[in-house]
Design a protein around this motif. Structure first.
Motif, short mmCIF file in Angstrom:
data_model
loop_
_atom_site.label_atom_id
_atom_site.label_comp_id
_atom_site.label_asym_id
_atom_site.label_seq_id
_atom_site.Cartn_x
_atom_site.Cartn_y
_atom_site.Cartn_z
N PHE A 114 0.84 -1.20 0.00
CA PHE A 114 0.00 0.00 0.00
C PHE A 114 0.88 1.25 0.00
CE2 PHE A 114 0.79 -1.32 4.36
CZ PHE A 114 1.17 -0.14 4.99
N GLU A 115 0.26 2.36 -0.36
CA GLU A 115 0.93 3.65 -0.32
C GLU A 115 -0.05 4.71 0.14
OE1 GLU A 115 3.42 6.87 -3.06
OE2 GLU A 115 2.65 5.02 -3.97
N ILE A 116 0.37 5.55 1.08
CA ILE A 116 -0.40 6.70 1.54
C ILE A 116 0.45 7.93 1.29
CG2 ILE A 116 -1.65 7.74 3.45
CD1 ILE A 116 -2.69 4.96 2.72
N ARG A 117 -0.05 8.91 0.54
CA ARG A 117 0.78 10.06 0.24
C ARG A 117 -0.04 11.34 0.18
NH1 ARG A 117 4.12 9.04 -4.58
NH2 ARG A 117 4.84 11.16 -4.15
N ASP A 118 0.63 12.45 0.49
CA ASP A 118 0.09 13.80 0.36
C ASP A 118 -1.22 13.97 1.14
OD1 ASP A 118 0.20 16.40 -0.44
OD2 ASP A 118 -0.59 16.05 -2.45
N CYS A 119 -1.29 13.38 2.35
CA CYS A 119 -2.46 13.51 3.20
C CYS A 119 -2.13 14.36 4.43
CB CYS A 119 -2.93 12.14 3.69
SG CYS A 119 -3.42 10.98 2.39
N GLY A 125 4.51 -1.37 2.83
CA GLY A 125 3.79 -0.12 2.64
C GLY A 125 4.72 1.07 2.61
N ILE A 126 4.25 2.13 1.98
CA ILE A 126 4.98 3.40 1.93
C ILE A 126 4.06 4.50 2.46
CG2 ILE A 126 6.18 5.07 0.50
CD1 ILE A 126 6.80 2.89 -1.47
N ILE A 127 4.54 5.24 3.44
CA ILE A 127 3.83 6.41 3.96
C ILE A 127 4.74 7.60 3.68
CG2 ILE A 127 2.70 7.43 5.97
CD1 ILE A 127 1.53 4.74 5.32
N GLN A 128 4.41 8.42 2.69
CA GLN A 128 5.36 9.44 2.31
C GLN A 128 4.69 10.78 2.00
OE1 GLN A 128 7.56 8.63 -1.26
NE2 GLN A 128 5.85 7.64 -2.29
N GLU A 129 5.41 11.84 2.39
CA GLU A 129 5.04 13.22 2.06
C GLU A 129 3.66 13.58 2.60
OE1 GLU A 129 5.66 13.50 -2.15
OE2 GLU A 129 7.73 12.83 -1.98
N ASN A 130 3.41 13.22 3.84
CA ASN A 130 2.17 13.54 4.51
C ASN A 130 2.43 14.49 5.67
OD1 ASN A 130 0.30 11.34 3.22
ND2 ASN A 130 2.10 10.21 3.92
N GLN A 131 1.34 15.02 6.22
CA GLN A 131 1.41 15.78 7.47
C GLN A 131 0.52 15.11 8.49
OE1 GLN A 131 0.88 20.03 7.25
NE2 GLN A 131 -0.02 20.10 9.29
N PHE A 132 1.07 14.85 9.70
CA PHE A 132 0.33 14.14 10.73
C PHE A 132 0.30 14.97 12.01
CE2 PHE A 132 2.25 10.53 8.27
CZ PHE A 132 1.06 10.06 7.74
N GLY A 133 -0.88 15.05 12.63
CA GLY A 133 -1.00 15.66 13.95
C GLY A 133 -1.36 17.12 13.92
N ASN A 134 -2.26 17.52 14.82
CA ASN A 134 -2.68 18.92 14.86
C ASN A 134 -2.85 19.48 16.25
OD1 ASN A 134 -4.94 17.23 15.21
ND2 ASN A 134 -6.35 18.86 14.65
N LEU A 149 7.76 -1.55 6.24
CA LEU A 149 7.05 -0.28 6.13
C LEU A 149 8.07 0.84 5.98
CD1 LEU A 149 4.36 1.36 6.44
CD2 LEU A 149 4.86 1.41 8.90
N GLN A 150 7.76 1.79 5.11
CA GLN A 150 8.61 2.95 4.92
C GLN A 150 7.85 4.21 5.30
OE1 GLN A 150 10.98 2.80 1.11
NE2 GLN A 150 9.57 1.11 0.70
N ILE A 151 8.38 4.94 6.28
CA ILE A 151 7.83 6.23 6.69
C ILE A 151 8.83 7.27 6.20
CG2 ILE A 151 7.01 7.60 8.64
CD1 ILE A 151 5.46 5.08 8.46
N LEU A 152 8.53 7.94 5.09
CA LEU A 152 9.52 8.76 4.39
C LEU A 152 9.03 10.18 4.17
CD1 LEU A 152 10.43 6.17 1.59
CD2 LEU A 152 11.52 6.42 3.81
N ARG A 153 9.86 11.15 4.50
CA ARG A 153 9.66 12.56 4.11
C ARG A 153 8.30 13.10 4.54
NH1 ARG A 153 11.93 9.91 -0.26
NH2 ARG A 153 9.94 9.84 -1.35
N ASN A 154 7.94 12.84 5.76
CA ASN A 154 6.68 13.35 6.30
C ASN A 154 6.94 14.47 7.30
OD1 ASN A 154 4.65 11.14 5.29
ND2 ASN A 154 6.37 10.00 6.16
N SER A 155 5.98 15.37 7.44
CA SER A 155 5.99 16.35 8.52
C SER A 155 5.10 15.80 9.62
CB SER A 155 5.45 17.70 8.02
OG SER A 155 5.33 18.60 9.08
N ILE A 156 5.71 15.47 10.78
CA ILE A 156 4.99 14.72 11.81
C ILE A 156 4.92 15.56 13.08
CG2 ILE A 156 4.93 12.60 13.14
CD1 ILE A 156 6.47 11.24 10.91
N ASN A 157 3.76 16.14 13.34
CA ASN A 157 3.52 16.90 14.56
C ASN A 157 2.94 15.95 15.62
OD1 ASN A 157 4.32 19.27 13.22
ND2 ASN A 157 2.27 19.55 12.41
N ALA A 158 3.62 14.85 15.82
CA ALA A 158 3.14 13.79 16.71
C ALA A 158 4.34 12.93 17.07
CB ALA A 158 2.07 12.94 16.00
#
Length: 605
Positions: free
Chosen positions: A294-299, A322-331, A345-354
């Motif tokens: 799976f891939e999750i991106r730009d979310c 799976g690939i999780i890339q270029e997302n923003q997490f946490g508010n 699993l690959q967690i790549l190039r995300n902005s993670i406010n968590a």
């Protein structure tokens, strides 16, 4: 009952790095430590989408937008503490790709045959190794060199370096000058990294990969052909393969918003739109259960549960490839990405406010992310990134801010305890991270750690140490090399707290290698006086924890040997504490204050 992070490590994290002669009171109720003070919490509820540190600002770009910076790229999102969106740090494209027209595309060498506007007898810097000679382009890398990830043959032509990757050097301010190719060894790629869904392919290093079969449809050039192209405009459950696209911001009312389960070959591209979980304290924005390839991106994934702390915004359970890339997490408050029983699993190039936690997970890559966890001013938490009971995981080239003032205070700790934590794991890699602003240690391990690589990390402003271990600590065959620690009481702190757990027969500290590590500007605080390093291996373990069946460590159950110290800089007012002496081997070149102890194991210069 409110939901808090619950895992086996939490007891030790809450106890948090005692001084050897000082015991911190046990906090039986996690709410006592994690609940913010009432005054700040009330202020926060008045305006829950504005953090206490938010300032007036202006958006610099459009969310999800990309731009090239040379051959690298930036994405648009929220990468700092204000409420506006801005350009991210600079990231490298995937191996073998370069950024052109704001997208990463495959690198190709120029095929032009005339000099055009290029001056005679000069290199075309945009199309290395082409050289203008007598009005024509020729390949001559002996004069013009090759582009990144190519090597020069004797005939002047370029050959691709199989397995070449790009790496971001550890730095707080990432710029193109800090990005370099890594061509020292062949780095294999798996099916997910090569975007191969089915059939066979090579790993780039001469080995064959078997990438599985399609559940539906046919395998054509490594891709399953019959998938569904589905637009998503509301929260839903996904149980079929397909390429899914978010067309608007969506939010759940009570429960999870998007739940992908019991399927494979799923791509979710949010196009910069947001997914927000419901108000139930168990609700997450995004959940994946029993999913492969799976891939999750730009979310942008958020929680709407504004009255809770330590809520799961993303859960990934029993999944793989799976690939999780270029997302923003946490508010808001203290959100958590929770990964369990998941591999490759690959967690790549995300902005993670968590914060990020994984349990019973192997071969995962957490790389090139920006961790900027949201906390209220008077909150504290365990580790920004934590991996429990896993193997062959990588935490590399991340920027991690623990949001602490770097002061260890029993009663008033703020921000995160540690930057990266490992528990009972083997063959893990922690490399090239920039870790700052934690009140305990930059990197802390718990339980048995073996065959780990902890190299080239930059650790700044800690309240206790750069790298340390004590809760049920055992170390075997680990390499700790070229780490830089600044503004911390100690470079290292190793000892044993608590006894032998059920099934554990020996307390180990053997065959570890410490080379080229450096401490500058040692800082003294009320809890920990400055001491360049402490290896106080044999005087602890004098108490047991609440684990049933745990027992005290007897002298005959301690196994210490062959721990090499070489070329380390132990800056401080006194010598490194090394006990017992026989456990250590002098590799030479250590800079430190010389001890007058009889039999002291290293010679300081």
């Amino acid at each position: 009952m409110k939901k808090y992070i619950v895992f086996t490590i939490l007891l030790s994290i809450l106890l948090a790095c005692e001084e050897q002669q000082t015991a911190k009171p046990v906090i039986s109720d996690p709410a006592q430590q994690y609940q913010p003070q009432q005054t700040d919490y009330d202020d926060y509820k008045k305006d829950p989408f504005k953090t206490p540190l938010a300032k007036d600002c202006k958006d610099e770009c459009t969310r999800g937008q990309k731009q090239c910076v040379g051959e690298y790229y930036q994405t648009c999102g929220n990468f700092n503490e204000d409420s506006c969106i801005e350009w991210s740090p600079v990231f490298p494209c995937d191996p073998g790709k370069t950024c052109q027209q704001n997208e990463c595309v495959s690198k190709t060498l120029s095929s032009v045959t005339s000099c055009g506007n290029i001056d005679a007898n000069t290199c075309d810097e945009r199309n290395k190794p082409y050289y203008c000679a007598n009005g024509n382009y020729i390949q001559n890398c002996l004069i013009c060199s090759c582009p990144d990830c190519y090597t020069c043959r004797e005939d002047g032509t370029c050959q691709e370096v199989i397995g070449c990757t790009l790496q971001i050097n550890a730095t707080q301010n990432v710029t193109p000058s800090n990005i370099t190719p890594n061509v020292t060894q062949c780095i294999s790629r798996n099916c997910t990294e090569k975007n191969i869904q089915c059939g066979q392919t090579t790993d780039g290093c001469g080995n064959t990969l078997h990438c599985g079969t399609c559940m539906t449809g046919q395998c054509v050039t490594g891709q399953c052909t019959q998938t569904t192209d589905t637009a998503i405009s509301a929260c839903r459950t996904i149980t079929q393969p397909g390429d899914y696209t978010l067309t608007r911001n969506i939010a759940g009312s009570q429960n999870h918003c998007v739940h992908i389960q019991n399927t494979r070959d799923v791509t979710l591209n949010c196009q910069g739109y947001s997914i927000t979980g419901g108000v139930d304290h168990r609700a997450s924005g995004l959940v994946l259960t029993n999913v492969s390839n799976f891939e999750i991106r730009d979310c942008a994934v958020y929680t709407s549960n504004l009255n809770e702390v330590w809520t799961y915004i993303v859960q990934i359970i029993n999944s793989r490839q799976g690939i999780i890339q270029e997302n923003q997490f946490g508010n808001h408050l203290a959100s958590v990405i929770d990964v369990r029983n998941t591999s490759n699993l690959q967690i790549l190039r995300n902005s993670i406010n968590a914060s990020y936690q994984q349990t019973n997970s192997d071969n995962n890559r957490i790389e090139n992310n920006w961790f900027n966890p949201a906390l209220l001013r008077n909150m504290t938490g365990p580790c920004v990134v934590i991996s429990i009971t896993g193997s062959s995981n990588s935490v590399a080239r991340n920027v991690i801010d623990g949001k602490s003032n770097g002061i260890f205070d029993w009663q008033n700790n703020i921000g995160f305890d540690d930057g990266v934590c490992l528990q009972d794991s083997s063959r893990d890699i922690i490399e090239d991270n920039t870790i700052s602003n934690v009140w305990d240690c930059g990197i802390e391990t718990l339980g048995l750690i073996s065959d780990a690589e902890i190299n080239r990390n930059t650790i700044v402003n800690t309240g206790h140490c750069g790298i340390g271990a004590w809760h049920w600590s055992s170390w075997r065959n680990n390499d700790v090399k070229n780490n830089y620690v600044d503004d911390s009481p100690s470079l290292f702190d190793f000892f044993r707290d608590y006894g032998l757990r059920p099934g554990e027969t020996t307390y180990y500290f053997e065959d570890n290698y410490f080379e080229g590590n450096r401490l500058t500007n040692p800082e003294t605080n009320s809890a920990f006086p400055a001491r360049p390093a402490q290896f106080n291996l044999d005087t602890n373990g004098v108490r047991v924890s609440s684990i049933q069946g745990e027992r005290l460590v007897a002298p005959q159950q301690m196994q210490f040997a062959n721990n090499v110290l070489r070329n380390n800089v132990f800056t401080g007012p006194t010598f490194p504490l090394l006990k017992p002496h026989y456990a250590f081997v002098d590799g030479g070149g250590n800079t430190c204050q010389q001890s007058t102890e009889q039999g002291y194991p290293i010679q300081c210069s």
